[in-house]
Design an enzyme around this catalytic site. Structure first.
Site, PDB file in Angstrom:
ATOM      1  N   GLU A  12       8.879   0.458   4.519  1.00  0.00           N
ATOM      2  CA  GLU A  12       8.926   0.045   6.024  1.00  0.00           C
ATOM      3  C   GLU A  12       9.023  -1.454   6.119  1.00  0.00           C
ATOM      4  O   GLU A  12       9.949  -2.180   6.821  1.00  0.00           O
ATOM      5  CB  GLU A  12       8.140   0.741   6.846  1.00  0.00           C
ATOM      6  CG  GLU A  12       8.112   2.266   6.937  1.00  0.00           C
ATOM      7  CD  GLU A  12       7.039   3.179   7.551  1.00  0.00           C
ATOM      8  OE1 GLU A  12       7.409   4.157   7.632  1.00  0.00           O
ATOM      9  OE2 GLU A  12       5.777   2.499   7.280  1.00  0.00           O
ATOM     10  N   GLY A  66     -10.294   7.017  13.274  1.00  0.00           N
ATOM     11  CA  GLY A  66      -8.959   7.140  13.087  1.00  0.00           C
ATOM     12  C   GLY A  66      -8.166   8.759  13.385  1.00  0.00           C
ATOM     13  O   GLY A  66      -9.125   9.087  14.268  1.00  0.00           O
TER      14      GLY A  66
END
Lengths: 422, 422
Positions: free
Chosen positions: B170, B13
């Site tokens: 979002e 990540g």
């Protein structure tokens, strides 16, 4: 709904979509039924399977493509059967009446009675197939990188493709290319370019439907890429460990099926005559015997009236038949008879790799770079949807210049994520 | 392998990848282990879930990103546990020795003890999650289009998002936008803009980690898009049929979980102290007590030494910690001590829709268009890989100009294709 004739089109492949476009904004009500919500540009499916393009690059939402004319509606549903007497399309959750039917449900691969081979050697007909093949191909290199057993490592780097038609040729070329270029510098314990790609074809030559000189050229171009081509060879057994070919066992992790097709089972529910692979034998106007209101097109149809043999299962045939079937419907709604279909053969082409392809344009045969440029042009022009065209063009230009492939994702099924060991 | 110190980084990540880049071409051997073959640009995952971007647009193959320096190798494997005494990383199929370890395995969503809710209300952490959510959202509209039962139709057009942090905000904004713009003209029996989007948050305000004025602005911007915002509200029960919220039952087909995180289980195998959600409580230099050779970073780490509270689980923290951990490793290999970590807080931002966002830049707060432009700039600049940046920029420009979303695919699992009824 008003009293306009109701036309149902089952399938939104090349044939069904062309028919729908032709009937859009005309004096009929059109219902397009498909079990996916997108039109798939199948000729580029092998590029999804080999990580060059993303699924969305070659798929356009059917609703969006057909949204302009209010007389066309789209239903996402799985068709189970057709009741030609009651004029009904039966889906899993509802039955829908029609006045005219255009059936275009296509084909799936066929394992010649060995259905158990499907899990071992997926074919390449749907986006799901392509994503699964991409996963297997990329995982094979990952596995080879970390395994220490030499035999297992070699088996992971052997790729066997069964079937030397256009799909098999394209897959073999593309796998050879990613192993020799795209992946070349990314591994530490293996050399991806040592991958062995074996293409197996039962006939004496590849691309049996092409002229002989192009078959020979395709073979030569594949061999230049390092592909082992074996013609007159049959896969007699498949297992997790490998493939049995003419008595020889080839150990391999990844097996790809490109050998045969069976028409969609929906065709058989019409009650019309079908051929050995389940295609509906249509009249010369694309209707079925006794039911002029039912037309069958594309890979589902066997149309023997022009050359004595069925027309090939390729997109130009489906598209021309789709437009013809739509014209027939309009004729019938005006009390005229459906017309005889004639296929206008503009040729066929298959790609092998960067600067490598064959094209049979009928008036001339092309190989190598000219064929590849012709292929590129045709595929860009026919990609549905302007946006897709630009994105694909950009991805290709990028891949061409850098040898990079952008869509190297190994995705899994939802909720197959690792959980802590219990 | 030669005798250079061996550094293992688990997780690719934001934290793990930064650490690997910092150690590339240095005098150590680096092994990056991840269970996926790509680095995921998680802040844009909601755009995959809402059909604006393709999975490959926000994922870069880790091998390709790290291919330049020969001292870095990448292994695709699932880590099971860490043996800090034997200095071994244990994976499903092999154990790997390290001299230094950087653990960056992140977090998954947490259902507060209701693991059975995961199938009902998927979260949004992985590409698989995003593809599954995209499938459910698009299918809901397809289902509503063909169902005749009015209650079922309304339930299909209700979207409930549980959790009002950045992901929830979002998702709510993006679903409201596709229903009001992208899908507006594509259906015949429903009006997609009638979709009801409900955002549920247990705290008294959205974006609890943001300044209050930005929370208020986010709420206002969402309500302008037609989102129903319910703060101080808790989902007390979930079922196929809907969500129970503070005593009221909201029938809905699609439920999305954005409410809580649990750190990866691998952290617990270190034997170091962990907090309530499983994060490893690290020393002020990112190492764990008694094991200076082990550092934990990103969403897996609880770093309370700067503000008294754990640093938030956002990419800037992970990236800065990744670089710091790499510097610490290099210091230790030269006989020096690991240094104290200090987070440099440049602010945070969340997007809500076209021209709608909030940004906390510390020295000033932005809302609406300026915040949205800031968000756009930062996300384009930080997208890993030049090619992805161009493709994403093009997709966004296209979507902005046309309100079209390109990746409206409902894909299923491999071999879940329909078979003829037996």
């Amino acid at each position: 709904m008003n009293s306009k004739p109701r036309v149902i089109i089952v399938g939104s492949g090349f044939g069904g979509l062309e028919a729908a476009k032709k009937l859009a904004c005309k004096d009929v009500n059109v219902t397009v039924i498909d079990r996916t919500n997108y039109h798939l540009f199948q000729p580029l499916l092998y590029q999804v399977a080999t990580a060059a393009l993303s699924p969305a690059d070659i798929a356009a939402p059917v609703r969006a493509v057909l949204s302009k004319c209010r007389n066309v509606e789209v239903i996402l549903a799985e068709v189970q059967s057709i009741d030609v007497d009651a004029k009904k399309v039966k889906t899993v959750d509802l039955d829908i009446d029609y006045d005219y039917l255009i059936l275009a449900t296509g084909a799936r691969h066929s394992y010649f009675g060995h259905d158990e081979w499907e899990k071992l050697a997926p074919g390449l007909k749907s986006l799901e197939d392509a994503i699964e093949l991409r996963r297997r191909i990329l995982l094979a290199f990952e596995y080879a990188e970390k395994i220490t057993d030499e035999a297992a490592r070699r088996a992971a780097l052997n790729f066997v493709i069964i079937g030397g038609g256009p799909t098999g040729v394209e897959m073999a070329g593309a796998i050879a290319e990613i192993s020799r270029h795209t992946l070349a510098k990314d591994f530490r314990h293996i050399d991806p370019s040592e991958a062995r790609v074996v293409l197996i074809e039962g006939e004496p030559r590849l691309l049996a439907a092409y002229p002989e000189d192009l078959s020979a050229s395709a073979r030569k171009q594949l061999e230049d890429l390092g592909v082992e081509v074996r013609t007159g060879a049959r896969a007699t057994n498949l297992s997790e460990a490998g493939v049995q070919v003419n008595g020889e066992f080839i150990p391999c992790r990844v097996k790809i099926w490109a050998a045969g097709n069976n028409a969609s089972f929906v065709g058989k529910t019409l009650g019309a005559p079908v051929d050995r692979v389940g295609r509906v034998i249509v009249n010369d106007d694309l209707t079925i015997p006794g039911h002029p209101e039912v037309q069958v097109i594309g890979d589902l149809a066997n149309f023997p009236h022009q050359t004595g043999k069925p027309l090939p299962g390729i997109s130009p045939v489906a598209m021309q038949q789709g437009r013809h079937a739509a014209r027939n419907v309009l004729a019938m709604t005006h009390g005229r008879k459906p017309q005889r279909f004639r296929y206008w053969d503009k040729g066929t082409m298959a790609t092998i790799g960067r600067n490598k392809a064959v094209a049979d344009l009928r008036f001339m045969h092309l190989s190598g770079l000219p064929a590849w440029l012709a292929w590129l042009f045709v595929h860009i022009v026919f990609l549905v949807g302007f946006r897709n065209r630009l994105v694909v063009l950009f991805q290709w230009a990028w891949a061409y210049l850098t040898f990079d492939k952008g869509a190297r994702l190994i995705t899994r099924n939802f909720q197959s994520e690792q959980r802590p060991p219990a």
